[in-house]
Design a protein around this motif. Structure first.
Motif, PDB file in Angstrom:
ATOM      1  N   ASN A  33       1.006  -1.386  -0.221  1.00  0.00           N
ATOM      2  CA  ASN A  33      -0.424   0.211   0.293  1.00  0.00           C
ATOM      3  C   ASN A  33       1.129   1.120   0.522  1.00  0.00           C
ATOM      4  O   ASN A  33       2.127   1.497   0.761  1.00  0.00           O
ATOM      5  CB  ASN A  33      -0.710  -0.073   1.336  1.00  0.00           C
ATOM      6  CG  ASN A  33      -1.601  -1.492   1.598  1.00  0.00           C
ATOM      7  OD1 ASN A  33      -2.606  -1.091   0.587  1.00  0.00           O
ATOM      8  ND2 ASN A  33      -2.105  -1.488   2.270  1.00  0.00           N
TER       9      ASN A  33
ATOM     10  N   TYR B 201       0.924   5.465   0.099  1.00  0.00           N
ATOM     11  CA  TYR B 201       0.230   7.159   0.379  1.00  0.00           C
ATOM     12  C   TYR B 201       1.084   8.321  -0.032  1.00  0.00           C
ATOM     13  O   TYR B 201       2.610   8.286   0.293  1.00  0.00           O
ATOM     14  CB  TYR B 201       0.335   6.566   1.735  1.00  0.00           C
ATOM     15  CG  TYR B 201      -0.357   5.479   2.348  1.00  0.00           C
ATOM     16  CD1 TYR B 201       1.058   4.884   2.703  1.00  0.00           C
ATOM     17  CD2 TYR B 201      -1.905   5.362   3.337  1.00  0.00           C
ATOM     18  CE1 TYR B 201       0.403   3.082   3.558  1.00  0.00           C
ATOM     19  CE2 TYR B 201      -1.978   4.014   2.904  1.00  0.00           C
ATOM     20  CZ  TYR B 201      -1.723   2.785   3.685  1.00  0.00           C
ATOM     21  OH  TYR B 201      -2.044   1.861   4.057  1.00  0.00           O
TER      22      TYR B 201
ATOM     23  N   LEU C 241      -3.615  13.442   4.973  1.00  0.00           N
ATOM     24  CA  LEU C 241      -3.279  12.598   3.796  1.00  0.00           C
ATOM     25  C   LEU C 241      -4.177  13.079   2.578  1.00  0.00           C
ATOM     26  O   LEU C 241      -5.133  13.156   2.649  1.00  0.00           O
ATOM     27  CB  LEU C 241      -3.984  10.995   4.323  1.00  0.00           C
ATOM     28  CG  LEU C 241      -4.094   9.985   3.070  1.00  0.00           C
ATOM     29  CD1 LEU C 241      -2.985   9.241   2.865  1.00  0.00           C
ATOM     30  CD2 LEU C 241      -4.705   8.039   4.048  1.00  0.00           C
TER      31      LEU C 241
ATOM     32  N   TYR D  14      -3.427   7.841  -1.344  1.00  0.00           N
ATOM     33  CA  TYR D  14      -3.547   6.250  -1.030  1.00  0.00           C
ATOM     34  C   TYR D  14      -3.779   4.953  -2.013  1.00  0.00           C
ATOM     35  O   TYR D  14      -4.680   5.574  -2.647  1.00  0.00           O
ATOM     36  CB  TYR D  14      -4.155   5.592   0.639  1.00  0.00           C
ATOM     37  CG  TYR D  14      -4.936   5.007   0.669  1.00  0.00           C
ATOM     38  CD1 TYR D  14      -5.993   6.286   0.974  1.00  0.00           C
ATOM     39  CD2 TYR D  14      -5.985   4.372   0.358  1.00  0.00           C
ATOM     40  CE1 TYR D  14      -7.048   5.413   1.180  1.00  0.00           C
ATOM     41  CE2 TYR D  14      -6.939   3.147   0.504  1.00  0.00           C
ATOM     42  CZ  TYR D  14      -7.641   4.844   0.854  1.00  0.00           C
ATOM     43  OH  TYR D  14      -8.977   4.118   0.785  1.00  0.00           O
TER      44      TYR D  14
ATOM     45  N   ARG E  16      -0.621  -5.116   6.933  1.00  0.00           N
ATOM     46  CA  ARG E  16      -1.029  -4.266   8.111  1.00  0.00           C
ATOM     47  C   ARG E  16      -1.009  -2.944   8.407  1.00  0.00           C
ATOM     48  O   ARG E  16      -1.494  -2.974   6.852  1.00  0.00           O
ATOM     49  CB  ARG E  16       1.254  -4.988   8.615  1.00  0.00           C
ATOM     50  CG  ARG E  16       1.541  -6.275   8.781  1.00  0.00           C
ATOM     51  CD  ARG E  16       2.894  -6.364   8.529  1.00  0.00           C
ATOM     52  NE  ARG E  16       3.226  -5.992  10.203  1.00  0.00           N
ATOM     53  CZ  ARG E  16       2.493  -6.694  11.330  1.00  0.00           C
ATOM     54  NH1 ARG E  16       2.148  -7.752  11.530  1.00  0.00           N
ATOM     55  NH2 ARG E  16       2.893  -6.203  12.847  1.00  0.00           N
ATOM     56  N   SER E  17      -0.839  -2.523   9.435  1.00  0.00           N
ATOM     57  CA  SER E  17      -0.884  -1.033   9.381  1.00  0.00           C
ATOM     58  C   SER E  17      -0.352   0.093   9.453  1.00  0.00           C
ATOM     59  O   SER E  17      -0.365   1.209   9.403  1.00  0.00           O
ATOM     60  CB  SER E  17      -2.023  -0.871  10.713  1.00  0.00           C
ATOM     61  OG  SER E  17      -3.447  -1.015  11.024  1.00  0.00           O
TER      62      SER E  17
ATOM     63  N   GLN F  72       3.142   2.138   9.216  1.00  0.00           N
ATOM     64  CA  GLN F  72       3.325   3.062   7.590  1.00  0.00           C
ATOM     65  C   GLN F  72       4.994   2.878   8.219  1.00  0.00           C
ATOM     66  O   GLN F  72       5.310   3.746   9.180  1.00  0.00           O
ATOM     67  CB  GLN F  72       2.330   3.811   7.096  1.00  0.00           C
ATOM     68  CG  GLN F  72       0.979   3.660   7.180  1.00  0.00           C
ATOM     69  CD  GLN F  72       0.430   4.495   6.394  1.00  0.00           C
ATOM     70  OE1 GLN F  72       0.841   5.418   6.733  1.00  0.00           O
ATOM     71  NE2 GLN F  72      -1.162   4.459   6.629  1.00  0.00           N
TER      72      GLN F  72
ATOM     73  N   GLY G 168      -4.936   3.528  14.012  1.00  0.00           N
ATOM     74  CA  GLY G 168      -6.583   3.276  12.763  1.00  0.00           C
ATOM     75  C   GLY G 168      -6.633   2.273  12.852  1.00  0.00           C
ATOM     76  O   GLY G 168      -5.446   1.723  13.196  1.00  0.00           O
ATOM     77  N   GLY G 169      -6.183   1.828  11.441  1.00  0.00           N
ATOM     78  CA  GLY G 169      -6.008   0.809  10.515  1.00  0.00           C
ATOM     79  C   GLY G 169      -5.401   0.181   9.372  1.00  0.00           C
ATOM     80  O   GLY G 169      -5.102   1.517   9.678  1.00  0.00           O
ATOM     81  N   ALA G 170      -6.284  -0.218   8.714  1.00  0.00           N
ATOM     82  CA  ALA G 170      -5.391  -0.219   7.106  1.00  0.00           C
ATOM     83  C   ALA G 170      -6.025   0.314   6.462  1.00  0.00           C
ATOM     84  O   ALA G 170      -6.780   1.239   7.044  1.00  0.00           O
ATOM     85  CB  ALA G 170      -6.339  -2.027   6.782  1.00  0.00           C
ATOM     86  N   ASN G 171      -4.763   1.396   6.166  1.00  0.00           N
ATOM     87  CA  ASN G 171      -4.995   2.579   5.325  1.00  0.00           C
ATOM     88  C   ASN G 171      -5.531   3.529   5.763  1.00  0.00           C
ATOM     89  O   ASN G 171      -5.908   4.355   4.733  1.00  0.00           O
ATOM     90  CB  ASN G 171      -5.859   2.302   3.864  1.00  0.00           C
ATOM     91  CG  ASN G 171      -5.866   0.954   2.975  1.00  0.00           C
ATOM     92  OD1 ASN G 171      -4.966   0.774   3.079  1.00  0.00           O
ATOM     93  ND2 ASN G 171      -6.073  -0.157   3.213  1.00  0.00           N
ATOM     94  N   ASN G 172      -5.938   4.218   7.009  1.00  0.00           N
ATOM     95  CA  ASN G 172      -6.320   4.527   7.464  1.00  0.00           C
ATOM     96  C   ASN G 172      -5.859   5.396   9.087  1.00  0.00           C
ATOM     97  O   ASN G 172      -6.044   5.188   9.668  1.00  0.00           O
ATOM     98  CB  ASN G 172      -8.157   5.072   7.791  1.00  0.00           C
ATOM     99  CG  ASN G 172      -8.869   4.240   7.969  1.00  0.00           C
ATOM    100  OD1 ASN G 172      -7.808   2.956   8.956  1.00  0.00           O
ATOM    101  ND2 ASN G 172      -9.464   3.697   8.543  1.00  0.00           N
TER     102      ASN G 172
END
Lengths: 112, 111
Positions: A32, A34, A46, A49, A98-99, A101, B94-98
């Protein structure tokens, strides 16, 4: 190990000029990706993404756009820069499941 | 609404003193929680993360953080601060992507 690159490191552009910032990730597949903007004295906003090639989600409507032409390449663009586009732009990646980054070194953009 | 609050914009501590940076979150469920550090002109480096389990998590550079569900907090601590710890610290939830980021706490370390 994974690494993330951003270039250029710094950029000074006149109002109304185009913009292209590039981000690439090495050592992982299908991440992923961003784009964030960090204005002086503020947190991270943000902008976009992406969960895959050609798949872009925009979080904030503005004159910026993003593209993902390859799996590990993420590009931030603008056709005409505004003064308000000045800031520190950060690219980040995460594994798809996974979260956490991981951030690149950033690009300092000054629009004059 | 989902948000992260870091109530202290700027903190100054003496080298060798203990440190605690505060973070409160508002989220629908128990989020994943993170602390990042940013040196001037650099990207963000992940210090530590909490997903589940033990509420006291250890990170890099001698930092630790404690998750308190009842207080919706995830405060960062270090028992003895070094001059090299001077930087800006961001809490995220947060969680995935956020991931939602706080506005940061700038840490100054005085000799």
């Amino acid at each position: 190990s994974q690494t993330i690159h951003q270039w250029p490191a710094t950029l000074v552009q006149p109002v109304g000029s185009p913009l292209s910032l590039e981000c690439t990730v090495e050592g992982t597949s299908n991440p992923n990706l961003y784009w964030y903007r960090q204005a002086a004295g503020r947190g991270l906003q943000l902008l976009f993404y992406s969960v895959g090639i050609g798949q872009i989600s925009s979080e904030v409507p503005q004159n910026l756009s993003a593209s993902r032409p390859q799996d590990r390449q993420f590009i931030l663009s603008s056709k005409k820069l505004l003064l308000s586009d000045s800031g520190f732009y950060l690219c980040a990646w995460s594994e798809i499941t996974r979260s956490e980054q991981y951030f690149g070194p950033g690009t300092r953009l000054t629009v004059t | 609404a989902q948000s992260v609050t870091q109530p202290d914009i700027h903190i100054t501590v003496s080298e060798g003193a203990s440190l605690e940076l505060r973070c409160n979150y508002s989220y629908g469920a128990t989020p994943y929680l993170f602390w990042y550090v940013q040196s001037p002109g650099q990207g963000l480096q992940l210090l530590l993360k909490y997903f589940s389990g033990d509420t006291l998590v250890q990170g890099i550079k001698g930092f630790e953080a404690e998750f308190k569900r009842s207080q919706s907090s995830f405060n960062l601590r270090k028992p003895s601060v070094h001059w090299s710890d001077a930087a800006e610290y961001f809490c995220a939830a947060g969680g995935a992507n956020n991931l939602f980021f706080g506005t940061g706490t700038r840490l100054t370390v005085i000799p």
